[in-house]
Design a protein around this motif. Sequence first.
Motif, PDB file in Angstrom:
ATOM      1  N   UNK A 140       0.810  -1.236   0.000  1.00 38.15           N
ATOM      2  CA  UNK A 140       0.000   0.000   0.000  1.00 38.15           C
ATOM      3  C   UNK A 140       0.835   1.275   0.000  1.00 38.15           C
ATOM      4  N   UNK A 141       2.132   1.146   0.257  1.00 39.55           N
ATOM      5  CA  UNK A 141       2.960   2.353   0.333  1.00 39.55           C
ATOM      6  C   UNK A 141       2.928   3.118  -0.988  1.00 39.55           C
ATOM      7  N   UNK A 142       2.735   4.420  -0.896  1.00 38.67           N
ATOM      8  CA  UNK A 142       2.733   5.280  -2.088  1.00 38.67           C
ATOM      9  C   UNK A 142       1.370   5.380  -2.743  1.00 38.67           C
ATOM     10  N   UNK A 143       0.392   4.643  -2.229  1.00 38.67           N
ATOM     11  CA  UNK A 143      -0.945   4.687  -2.826  1.00 38.67           C
ATOM     12  C   UNK A 143      -1.797   5.739  -2.104  1.00 38.67           C
ATOM     13  N   UNK A 153      -7.126  -4.730  10.027  1.00 37.44           N
ATOM     14  CA  UNK A 153      -5.684  -4.618   9.812  1.00 37.44           C
ATOM     15  C   UNK A 153      -5.380  -3.876   8.504  1.00 37.44           C
ATOM     16  N   UNK A 154      -6.202  -4.133   7.504  1.00 41.71           N
ATOM     17  CA  UNK A 154      -6.021  -3.439   6.216  1.00 41.71           C
ATOM     18  C   UNK A 154      -6.208  -1.927   6.418  1.00 41.71           C
ATOM     19  N   UNK A 155      -7.262  -1.534   7.134  1.00 39.67           N
ATOM     20  CA  UNK A 155      -7.507  -0.107   7.355  1.00 39.67           C
ATOM     21  C   UNK A 155      -6.365   0.515   8.185  1.00 39.67           C
ATOM     22  N   UNK A 156      -5.947  -0.200   9.230  1.00 37.34           N
ATOM     23  CA  UNK A 156      -4.901   0.350  10.102  1.00 37.34           C
ATOM     24  C   UNK A 156      -3.593   0.506   9.345  1.00 37.34           C
ATOM     25  N   UNK A 157      -3.304  -0.478   8.505  1.00 42.00           N
ATOM     26  CA  UNK A 157      -2.049  -0.401   7.750  1.00 42.00           C
ATOM     27  C   UNK A 157      -2.123   0.723   6.723  1.00 42.00           C
ATOM     28  N   UNK A 158      -3.299   0.889   6.121  1.00 46.73           N
ATOM     29  CA  UNK A 158      -3.476   1.994   5.170  1.00 46.73           C
ATOM     30  C   UNK A 158      -3.171   3.323   5.871  1.00 46.73           C
ATOM     31  N   UNK A 159      -3.673   3.464   7.096  1.00 49.21           N
ATOM     32  CA  UNK A 159      -3.421   4.704   7.847  1.00 49.21           C
ATOM     33  C   UNK A 159      -1.928   4.854   8.136  1.00 49.21           C
ATOM     34  N   UNK A 160      -1.306   3.730   8.495  1.00 54.06           N
ATOM     35  CA  UNK A 160       0.110   3.790   8.872  1.00 54.06           C
ATOM     36  C   UNK A 160       1.000   4.205   7.701  1.00 54.06           C
ATOM     37  N   UNK A 161       0.620   3.837   6.480  1.00 53.87           N
ATOM     38  CA  UNK A 161       1.486   4.190   5.335  1.00 53.87           C
ATOM     39  C   UNK A 161       1.015   5.463   4.620  1.00 53.87           C
ATOM     40  N   UNK A 162       0.006   6.118   5.160  1.00 56.83           N
ATOM     41  CA  UNK A 162      -0.383   7.419   4.612  1.00 56.83           C
ATOM     42  C   UNK A 162      -1.342   7.387   3.435  1.00 56.83           C
ATOM     43  N   UNK A 163      -2.136   6.290   3.319  1.00 51.95           N
ATOM     44  CA  UNK A 163      -3.203   6.295   2.308  1.00 51.95           C
ATOM     45  C   UNK A 163      -4.138   7.469   2.617  1.00 51.95           C
TER      46      UNK A 163
END
Length: 309
Positions: free
Chosen positions: A65-68, A86-96
């Motif tokens: 997801x990084x850069x998306x 986990x998908x939502x949390x990771x999206x937040x962590x990488x700056x989606x």
Amino acid sequence: MSGGVVIIGGSGHLGSRIVQSWLSETDMPITIITRAESEASFTNDARISVHKGDYTSVAFLKEAMTGQSVLVCAMGLTATPESVELVYKTAAAVGVKWIIPQGWGNDWQNPRLAARVPPMSAAKASRSMITELGIPYTGFITNPWLDWNISSGLFSIDVASRKATLYTGAVTRFNTTTLSQVGLAVVRFVRQLLQPGPDFKIEDYRDREVYISSFLLTQKELLEAVQQATNTTAGDWKVETQDVQAYIRDGESLMSQGQFMKGLFQVLFGCLYSEGFGGDYESDKGVNNAVLGLPQEDLVLELRKAIKG
Ligand SMILES: NC(=O)c1ccc[n+]([C@@H]2O[C@H](COP(=O)([O-])OP(=O)(O)OC[C@H]3O[C@@H](n4cnc5c(N)ncnc54)[C@H](OP(=O)(O)O)[C@@H]3O)[C@@H](O)[C@H]2O)c1
């Protein structure tokens, strides 16, 4: 909004339509996340990049997801709440920057529907979570997909055996959307997020639902269209009637007696036909078809395509 789009569940009934529309409507790339155990294959197109891996691995999800900028979630019903979280949390962590969340169904914001169908609260909870994570979202209310649900028989219209049950009592019209219309709507919306047109105000869509529809009809009108699509007449069909409230109550009994999914669909569709449960969101709230430039579809044609498979 700069950056790209990533879809999770891009091989599914809905996800594949979104990917297909993306490729035909835009010249932008798309990233697809798919499970390690998936047997899905994707169109051979240079604009698609596929990340296959373990959904319990934060490292994998981060890398994918990084850069998306925009995440579209179209995972199957069997995706656990934990994995979606986990998908939502990771999206937040990488700056989606924007999420199109799971949901894709009935109007969970209708209070009578939410009270009668307990799983509707999941949509509300997941949207609150996304907001707490600090990411804007836009959900899609589509009601039951016309083609998918004609094939599954969930409209109580059994095309193969030419049997139907029409529900009576305080029934009303309801909206239904084809999968291709949903796919197109998502693509047109995400394209606006990434490359906004002069009339598109991104803030108008922050943290809310977009309502789309292909048709607004009664169950009887749907049956008549199915008869036209199958070149049959009313005389070729065995049609029974049942009071809609009894149908809903039967569904509730099934849910509490161990046949949860069967009962749930019964309650959901019973509410869809019933007055006051948000099945006709078009009259209550209006639909966003025009702003997304969605085409007018032909009911009989869409049914023919669905029935042909
Ligand atoms: N409105 C309606 O009538 C209607 C009907 C059905 C569903 N829905 C909603 O729309 C969403 C998408 O439905 P769909 O029918 O398109 O889904 P689907 O085809 O059953 O599954 C979509 C994709 O999700 C992935 N997937 C499958 N099982 C998974 C699991 N346990 N965990 C994580 N990913 C999994 C698969 O992709 P990979 O193999 O590539 O990993 C699959 O192709 C559902 O969550 C549901 O909320 C609405």
